[in-house]
Design a protein around this motif. Structure first.
Motif, short mmCIF file in Angstrom:
data_model
loop_
_atom_site.label_atom_id
_atom_site.label_comp_id
_atom_site.label_asym_id
_atom_site.label_seq_id
_atom_site.Cartn_x
_atom_site.Cartn_y
_atom_site.Cartn_z
N ALA A 267 48.31 -25.89 8.41
CA ALA A 267 49.14 -25.13 8.20
C ALA A 267 50.50 -25.43 7.46
CB ALA A 267 50.09 -24.15 9.50
N LEU A 268 51.02 -24.69 6.44
CA LEU A 268 51.91 -25.21 5.40
C LEU A 268 53.15 -24.76 5.80
CD1 LEU A 268 49.77 -24.27 2.28
CD2 LEU A 268 49.94 -26.48 3.74
N GLU A 269 53.22 -23.40 6.86
CA GLU A 269 54.56 -23.05 7.31
C GLU A 269 54.15 -22.61 8.72
OE1 GLU A 269 53.62 -18.58 5.27
OE2 GLU A 269 54.86 -19.98 4.21
N ASP A 270 55.54 -22.07 9.37
CA ASP A 270 55.58 -21.57 10.46
C ASP A 270 54.81 -20.12 10.54
OD1 ASP A 270 56.89 -23.64 11.81
OD2 ASP A 270 58.78 -22.62 11.39
N GLU A 271 53.97 -19.77 11.66
CA GLU A 271 53.18 -18.62 11.92
C GLU A 271 52.31 -18.46 10.59
OE1 GLU A 271 55.79 -15.66 12.61
OE2 GLU A 271 56.90 -16.62 14.24
N GLN A 272 51.63 -19.42 10.38
CA GLN A 272 50.71 -19.40 9.19
C GLN A 272 49.50 -18.68 9.32
OE1 GLN A 272 50.51 -21.87 6.16
NE2 GLN A 272 49.43 -19.98 5.65
N GLU A 273 49.29 -17.66 8.30
CA GLU A 273 48.25 -16.78 8.30
C GLU A 273 46.97 -17.40 7.31
OE1 GLU A 273 47.41 -13.99 9.68
OE2 GLU A 273 49.44 -13.56 10.71
N ALA A 274 45.91 -17.69 7.99
CA ALA A 274 44.77 -18.32 7.28
C ALA A 274 44.62 -17.59 5.97
CB ALA A 274 43.49 -18.18 8.32
N THR A 275 44.50 -18.46 4.96
CA THR A 275 44.52 -17.97 3.70
C THR A 275 43.84 -19.15 2.59
OG1 THR A 275 45.43 -16.90 1.72
CG2 THR A 275 46.57 -18.62 3.03
N VAL A 276 43.29 -18.64 1.65
CA VAL A 276 42.96 -19.79 0.43
C VAL A 276 43.92 -19.49 -0.69
CG1 VAL A 276 41.10 -20.33 -1.15
CG2 VAL A 276 40.47 -19.62 1.12
N VAL A 277 44.60 -20.58 -1.09
CA VAL A 277 45.52 -20.63 -2.16
C VAL A 277 44.90 -21.74 -3.18
CG1 VAL A 277 47.51 -19.88 -0.81
CG2 VAL A 277 46.85 -22.31 -1.01
N HIS A 278 45.53 -21.72 -4.38
CA HIS A 278 45.13 -22.63 -5.29
C HIS A 278 46.40 -23.74 -5.61
CE1 HIS A 278 41.80 -20.17 -5.82
NE2 HIS A 278 41.22 -21.11 -6.57
N GLY A 279 46.23 -24.87 -5.35
CA GLY A 279 47.07 -26.11 -5.77
C GLY A 279 48.46 -25.67 -5.40
N PRO A 280 48.87 -25.49 -3.98
CA PRO A 280 49.90 -25.31 -3.64
C PRO A 280 51.21 -26.23 -3.75
CG PRO A 280 48.50 -26.20 -1.76
CD PRO A 280 47.89 -25.87 -2.99
N ALA A 281 52.24 -25.63 -4.03
CA ALA A 281 53.62 -26.29 -4.33
C ALA A 281 53.62 -27.21 -3.23
CB ALA A 281 54.62 -25.52 -4.73
N LEU A 282 53.65 -28.50 -3.53
CA LEU A 282 53.95 -29.47 -2.19
C LEU A 282 55.21 -29.35 -1.72
CD1 LEU A 282 51.21 -31.96 -3.03
CD2 LEU A 282 51.00 -29.93 -2.11
N ASP A 283 56.16 -29.39 -2.40
CA ASP A 283 57.80 -29.41 -2.10
C ASP A 283 58.15 -28.19 -1.02
OD1 ASP A 283 58.17 -31.77 -3.37
OD2 ASP A 283 58.90 -30.83 -4.91
N ASP A 284 57.15 -27.44 -1.03
CA ASP A 284 57.65 -26.12 -0.14
C ASP A 284 56.76 -26.12 1.14
OD1 ASP A 284 58.96 -25.01 -2.32
OD2 ASP A 284 57.20 -23.90 -3.11
N VAL A 285 56.08 -27.49 1.21
CA VAL A 285 55.20 -27.42 2.66
C VAL A 285 56.17 -27.79 3.53
CG1 VAL A 285 53.35 -28.67 3.73
CG2 VAL A 285 52.96 -27.86 1.33
N ARG A 286 56.17 -26.88 4.78
CA ARG A 286 57.02 -27.32 5.92
C ARG A 286 56.82 -28.58 6.56
NH1 ARG A 286 61.45 -25.66 8.59
NH2 ARG A 286 61.12 -25.35 11.05
N PHE A 287 55.73 -28.83 6.79
CA PHE A 287 55.21 -29.90 7.75
C PHE A 287 55.05 -31.24 7.08
CE2 PHE A 287 54.02 -25.64 9.84
CZ PHE A 287 54.60 -25.88 10.96
N PRO A 288 55.83 -32.08 7.30
CA PRO A 288 55.67 -33.36 6.46
C PRO A 288 54.24 -33.99 6.73
CG PRO A 288 56.97 -33.71 8.69
CD PRO A 288 56.65 -32.49 8.49
N GLY A 289 53.44 -34.00 7.76
CA GLY A 289 52.21 -34.62 8.04
C GLY A 289 51.39 -33.93 6.60
N ALA A 290 51.19 -32.59 6.81
CA ALA A 290 50.38 -31.77 5.97
C ALA A 290 50.65 -32.13 4.58
CB ALA A 290 50.35 -30.42 6.36
#
Length: 357
Positions: free
Chosen positions: A194-217
């Motif tokens: 997951a990239l954010e809290d309460e993540q819905e499963a989805t397919v994205v392209h090249g996500p902006a990494l600075d916006d990823v909430r969880f530091p491990g991901a």
């Protein structure tokens, strides 16, 4: 306790010793105390009251971010918790699990815990939960990438002495496994936590990494991006299947979307890195059911080097999770005071293509 003392003909202190320090009481006196206590229905001193007096509960709380059942269902979670438990046995500590759900009540669960120390397991990010753990004043060990806010705190010097992070170099490990997996690939892809809290499963392209909430991901995605760009691909073109939960069956629908059906093989990814072995095994399940081979049609890799990974010939990042659990528990108890970066290595197997000479 006073009634037991009168019935046994001893002092209240002697009754207390009979339960808390039996070596200080003769066998005959202890037997009289126990007989009188049984007759009066007295079960012994209240452990909660004793903990309050002593200021200790002799327990470690493991904060589980993926839900309580995850702690038992996930093989890697079991390995980590086994390491924590081994230290609890050695130092005669109790072990409690505190499940958190990503809602406003999480901080209350921390504040209400009587544990002497906390171990944070699975996807800890900045926010009220972490703030409550740090504000508790107790020792804390975090497994995984360091949350961003720890270094930015005004009391960072005081916090550094009791809040520790046990982790591998996620970015370097991710770059290494992606380099091996994407070798010779034309259409690389990623299966991500997951990239954010309460993540819905989805397919994205090249996500902006600075916006990823969880530091491990975030760190693993940075490593994957490093490998993608080193191989001459554009990160913006890379499909990333984001799961709501790290679970083999739950991840299948979004992985099916990522890989397409049997008739989509020419445009589907030909190499996939997954952030866990469970997610990589879900990829293998879908490939098998759609008649595709590994690594001939699609190269695949995972993370954690679980027994199932070895069984399926899955290339994976090896990290010693049981040892990390042990290290976290020792740090939480103050038995060690420094957390060195944990080691990692690549377990190269048959699901990735061998390097060309």
């Amino acid at each position: 306790m006073a009634d037991v003392a009168r019935a046994a003909g001893v002092s209240v202190m002697t009754v207390s010793y009979a339960y808390s320090a039996p070596h200080r009481v003769s066998p005959g006196t202890r037997a009289r105390v126990e007989t009188s206590a049984t007759a009066l229905g007295y079960a012994g001193p209240n452990p909660a009251a004793r903990s309050l007096r002593q200021g200790r509960s002799n327990s470690i709380a493991v904060v589980v971010g993926e839900g309580l059942t995850y702690a038992f269902d996930d093989p890697e979670s079991s390995r980590f918790l086994a390491g924590v438990a081994s230290v609890c046995v050695e130092f005669q500590q109790s072990l409690t699990l505190v499940p958190v759900n990503g809602d406003a009540r999480d901080a209350d669960r921390i504040r209400e815990s009587a544990a002497d120390a906390f171990v944070l397991w699975t996807g800890v990010s900045d926010g009220p939960l972490l703030d409550a753990v740090v504000a508790s004043g107790r020792r804390v060990a975090i497994q995984g990438a360091e949350p961003d806010s720890l270094r930015a705190r005004p009391d960072v010097d005081q916090v550094a002495g009791r809040v520790h992070v046990v982790t591998i170099d996620d970015r370097s490990a991710a770059a290494a496994v992606a380099t091996a997996t994407f070798a010779g690939a034309a259409r690389p892809a990623v299966v991500s936590f997951a990239l954010e809290d309460e993540q819905e499963a989805t397919v994205v392209h090249g996500p902006a990494l600075d916006d990823v909430r969880f530091p491990g991901a975030r760190q693993r995605l940075r490593g994957y991006r490093d490998a993608v760009e080193a191989a001459g691909h554009r990160w913006a073109d890379v499909p990333v299947a984001v799961v709501g939960r790290n679970h083999r069956q739950d991840a299948r629908p979004v992985i099916e979307e990522l890989l397409g059906g049997a008739d989509a093989q020419e445009s589907a990814p030909d190499a996939v890195v997954a952030m866990s072995d469970q997610l990589a095994l879900a990829v293998l399940d879908v490939l098998t059911e759609t008649g595709r081979s590994t690594p001939g049609d699609v190269a695949v890799s995972g993370w954690d080097d679980s027994p199932e990974a070895a069984q399926h010939g899955l290339t994976s990042v090896h990290q010693a999770l049981e040892e990390q659990g042990t290290q976290c528990a020792l740090l939480a108890l103050g038995q060690v005071t420094e957390a060195p970066t944990a080691p990692w290595s690549l377990a190269l197997r048959t699901t990735t293509r061998p390097e060309r000479p």
